[in-house]
Design an enzyme around this catalytic site. Structure first.
Site, PDB file in Angstrom:
ATOM      1  N   ASN A 104      -5.542  -1.733   0.161  1.00 18.23           N
ATOM      2  CA  ASN A 104      -6.444  -0.423  -0.420  1.00 18.23           C
ATOM      3  C   ASN A 104      -6.891  -0.278  -1.762  1.00 18.23           C
ATOM      4  O   ASN A 104      -8.192   0.532  -1.819  1.00 18.23           O
ATOM      5  CB  ASN A 104      -4.665   0.364  -0.474  1.00 18.23           C
ATOM      6  N   ASP A 196      -5.587   9.034   0.448  1.00 24.51           N
ATOM      7  CA  ASP A 196      -6.693   8.652   0.579  1.00 24.51           C
ATOM      8  C   ASP A 196      -6.312   7.185  -0.669  1.00 24.51           C
ATOM      9  O   ASP A 196      -5.944   6.108  -0.964  1.00 24.51           O
ATOM     10  CB  ASP A 196      -7.858   8.464  -0.070  1.00 24.51           C
ATOM     11  N   ASP A 204     -13.296   2.622  -1.861  1.00 22.50           N
ATOM     12  CA  ASP A 204     -13.800   3.375  -1.330  1.00 22.50           C
ATOM     13  C   ASP A 204     -14.849   2.919  -0.232  1.00 22.50           C
ATOM     14  O   ASP A 204     -16.255   2.513   0.252  1.00 22.50           O
ATOM     15  CB  ASP A 204     -15.009   4.079  -2.558  1.00 22.50           C
ATOM     16  N   ASP A 233      -1.520  -3.563   4.477  1.00 28.75           N
ATOM     17  CA  ASP A 233      -0.799  -3.068   4.473  1.00 28.75           C
ATOM     18  C   ASP A 233      -1.280  -1.874   3.926  1.00 28.75           C
ATOM     19  O   ASP A 233      -2.379  -1.602   3.693  1.00 28.75           O
ATOM     20  CB  ASP A 233      -0.208  -4.231   2.805  1.00 28.75           C
ATOM     21  N   HIS A 237      -3.760   5.058   3.631  1.00 29.86           N
ATOM     22  CA  HIS A 237      -4.414   5.126   2.856  1.00 29.86           C
ATOM     23  C   HIS A 237      -5.870   4.746   3.225  1.00 29.86           C
ATOM     24  O   HIS A 237      -6.543   5.083   2.776  1.00 29.86           O
ATOM     25  CB  HIS A 237      -3.525   4.720   1.624  1.00 29.86           C
ATOM     26  N   GLU A 263       0.751  -1.500   9.069  1.00 32.52           N
ATOM     27  CA  GLU A 263       1.864  -0.423   8.049  1.00 32.52           C
ATOM     28  C   GLU A 263       1.025   0.787   7.788  1.00 32.52           C
ATOM     29  O   GLU A 263       0.760   0.739   6.928  1.00 32.52           O
ATOM     30  CB  GLU A 263       2.523  -1.429   6.681  1.00 32.52           C
TER      31      GLU A 263
END
Length: 505
Positions: A104, A196, A204, A233, A237, A263
């Site tokens: 992320n 996000d 991005d 993970d 998001h 997750e």
């Protein structure tokens, strides 16, 4: 017949940061298999911001404890060679290994850069609260200790769409990076308007070069480690379409048996179902809905209606895609998603995930071995071990539920011919001492059944009609079964296989 499979999350948040964890896993691999564990989920293997970093503040995805970066060669858990040795030891003992991937964000940049941002409301990221302005952000990653080994890709602010710190003014906030085609991704969770952005420099995934690099890295990592699967993970998001693409490419690269669990931390069942639909069921998800049900049950005591424990849970609606768990590193005390199941209910909670027909259960390292940190707790090995044994030897066959009382519930598994003496009767109470009259089958008539947990000491005789009344202590669980022995006094149970098998849970 294949035996039930069980996963172990092999870390908690406060595992000592002394670089010994990979060696610990290597040494414990034979014992874990004896405990009837089939797979281990290991913490992030990539270099974080320091040798104290749990791995979720990821710095260099290609540094597995090999290069002198961020003041250390090893990660919190050890060196690259120790990691590879631990994985090999697990697989030699028939344990699958699932590596934790943090995709992320990135943290601990090597240099600052000057670029334009718009500040957004932290509680509604769709609400812009400033005009574009310049900040100095930690977004340039050059990896001086690794150079271009394994990858020549260098990260700069163009590869991110948000950050949380302006070094120029020494202040924090949620800053959306300005640029052509720059915005929050729409294919993410809608909490805070758009979720996000989570932390650090937010990757991005609308950038084609980023998508290409991350898929290339995922393939490199799987081939380098030789692992059997991934845990992804914080995927609520991340662009859901990218998660689908990533999973597809990993399975194509590593084979159909390569296992992936994500997750997606939402208690809203509909959101989890929609996410699985988007991904065409290419991955499993942790059953967060059930976790919060278990947490509520542990907090509310006898006021919680146990007959509803599985209502609106992923394991109820999508059993083949649900990884059930009691607690994990994020839910333990003082952590980001604190929702720790109370001690009195912990064994009952594990019975609810380990002894059911549905779901792929995951035992938490902190529950089994104990947790450190500001609220240390001893492990519950003595409570969990009999449940692991019961799962492996007894919990098979047709399942019949007796969820007909708010404070005392039960179920039976009728057993299968292929596994001699299999079959169980489970009773759980969150109130007073209770009992359930349940049927385990006329073929069990006359058998003497005992409580494998040791919470009750008497023996129960199965009636001619296959029924018996199975008691349970107040606020407790009892797992009743027939412990059959052969003429030599040995259990007639098949030994654990020495081969890693991802095909069934």
């Amino acid at each position: 017949m294949k035996r039930n499979h069980t996963m172990l999350q092999f870390f908690e948040w406060h595992v000592e940061a002394d670089g010994s964890h990979w060696n610990r896993l290597k040494e414990m691999a034979p014992e874990l298999k004896r405990l009837k564990i089939d797979s281990v989920w290991i913490p992030p293997v990539t270099k974080g911001q320091s040798d104290q970093d749990t791995g979720y503040g990821v710095y260099d995805l290609y540094d597995l404890g090999e290069f002198d970066q961020k003041g250390t060669v090893r990660t919190k858990y050890g060196t690259k060679q120790e990691l590879l040795d631990a994985i090999a030891a697990c697989q030699e003992n028939g344990l699958c290994v699932y590596a934790d991937l943090v995709m992320n964000h990135k943290a601990g940049a090597d240099e600052k850069e000057l670029f334009k941002v718009i500040e957004v409301d932290q509680h509604d990221r769709t609400e812009e609260i400033s005009e574009p302005f310049d900040i100095e952000g930690w977004t340039k990653f050059t990896f001086p200790g690794r150079g271009e080994k394994y990858s020549a890709f260098k990260w700069d602010f163009g590869h991110f769409n948000g950050t949380d710190y302006d070094a120029k003014e020494d202040r924090t906030g949620v800053f959306k990076i300005v640029g052509e085609h720059k915005d929050w991704n729409e294919n993410v969770d809608d909490e805070f308007g758009n979720y996000d952005y989570l932390m650090f420099a937010n990757i991005d995934y609308s950038h084609p070069g980023v998508r290409e690099e991350m898929i290339r890295w995922g393939k490199w990592l799987g081939n380098t480690l030789g692992c059997d699967g991934y845990r992804l993970d914080a995927i609520k998001h991340i662009n859901h379409e990218f998660v689908k693409e990533f999973a597809t490419e990993m399975i194509k690269e590593r084979g159909e048996d390569f296992y992936i669990v994500g997750e997606f931390w939402k208690s809203d069942l509909a959101a989890c179902q929609a996410f699985l639909d988007t991904l065409d069921y290419r991955i499993d998800l942790f059953d967060v809905s059930l976790h919060y049900k278990l947490h509520a049950a542990s907090k509310e005591g006898r006021e919680f209606d146990l007959s509803t424990i599985f209502q609106d849970t992923l394991v109820s609606s999508h059993p083949s895609n649900a990884v059930t768990f009691v607690d994990n590193h994020d839910s333990q005390p003082h952590e980001a998603l604190e929702s720790w199941i109370e001690d009195w209910f912990k064994q009952s909670a594990y019975a609810l995930i380990l002894l059911r027909e549905e779901g792929y259960p995951c035992v938490f390292y902190g529950d089994y071995f104990g947790i450190g940190g500001p609220a240390p707790a001893e492990g519950k090995k003595a409570d969990i071990d009999p449940l692991l044994e019961a799962r492996y030897h007894k919990a098979y066959g047709t399942q019949e539920d007796y969820f007909d009382h708010p404070n005392t519930v039960g179920w039976v598994r009728r057993g299968v011919e292929e596994i001699e003496h299999s079959g169980i009767a489970v009773v759980i109470s969150n109130g007073d001492n209770g009992e359930k009259r349940m049927c385990v089958g006329e073929n069990r008539a006359g058998e003497q059944w005992t409580d494998l947990t040791g919470n009750r000491q008497e023996q129960i005789t199965i009636g001619e009609d296959g029924f018996a009344v199975f008691p349970v202590n107040g606020g407790s669980v009892s797992v009743w079964a027939y412990a059959g022995e052969d003429s030599n006094g040995h259990h007639q149970d098949e030994q654990a296989s020495g081969t890693c098998d991802n095909t069934e849970q």
